[in-house]
Design a protein around this motif. Structure first.
Motif: not given
Length: 202
Positions: A28-30, A76-77, A108-109, A170-173
């Protein structure tokens, strides 16, 4: 009313663009930034989960959340105006099963996710539906905020973010070595809503 419609049209044109490619970030941070009313192409599936496994294995976690990260990427959008937000993930290989979660971003996410206290605005972990070419996302075809694993609706309900909001997707295959996907992001002003364009120097 006509001025409002013209502004919406111009704003849509300003944010609309040809499909483009953005790099993956499993953390997330990047996360890479995406713009609304754009289509992004990813020729390959994410591989792995970045430097930090933000969703560590937890079989007791809610079925509306990932049990664990497998092959994930964060985006991020920024939301430039009030409206109705939808998106669609279109895999290039219909055998791939892309799950996703959408959060309202705050500083804080990341900590909340690591502490297992974060809750998504929307999520969809339903099994890929090959009759729909394994597409998934947010659309009017959705019936619920969240979908758990197994047979279910591959679309969740749209959201109505406010100007200035930031979303974290977040997208996960779930499968290793999968194909890529297209990601289409749409933000439309709600019918009858008046928008005002301010101009000036600061």
């Amino acid at each position: 009313m006509q001025k409002g419609l013209i502004f919406i049209l111009l704003l849509s044109i300003a944010f609309y663009g040809f499909a483009q490619t953005i790099s993956f970030s499993g953390d997330l941070k990047n996360a890479s930034y995406l713009q609304v009313n754009q289509t992004y192409q990813f020729p390959q599936s994410p591989q792995g989960y970045g430097h930090i496994k933000e969703f560590k294995p937890n079989p007791k976690r809610s079925p509306f959340l990932f049990k664990e990260e497998r092959n994930s990427t964060w985006f991020l959008i920024d939301i430039p105006f009030d409206g109705l937000f939808t998106f669609e993930i279109s895999p290039s290989n219909i055998r791939d099963d892309y799950d996703w979660m959408l959060f309202l971003y705050s500083p804080g996410l990341e900590k909340a996710i690591l502490n297992d206290t974060a809750w998504p605005l929307r999520s969809n972990n339903a099994r890929n539906n090959k009759a729909l070419f394994s597409k998934t996302g947010l659309s009017a075809e959705g019936k619920k905020f969240h979908e758990k694993p197994g047979v279910g609706n591959n679309y969740s309900l749209p959201i109505e973010p406010k100007a200035g909001d930031k979303l974290a997707l977040i997208i996960d295959n779930i499968y290793d070595g999968g194909g890529g996907f297209d990601l289409m992001l749409n933000l439309k002003a709600k019918p009858g809503e008046k928008l005002v364009l301010l101009r000036g120097n600061i």
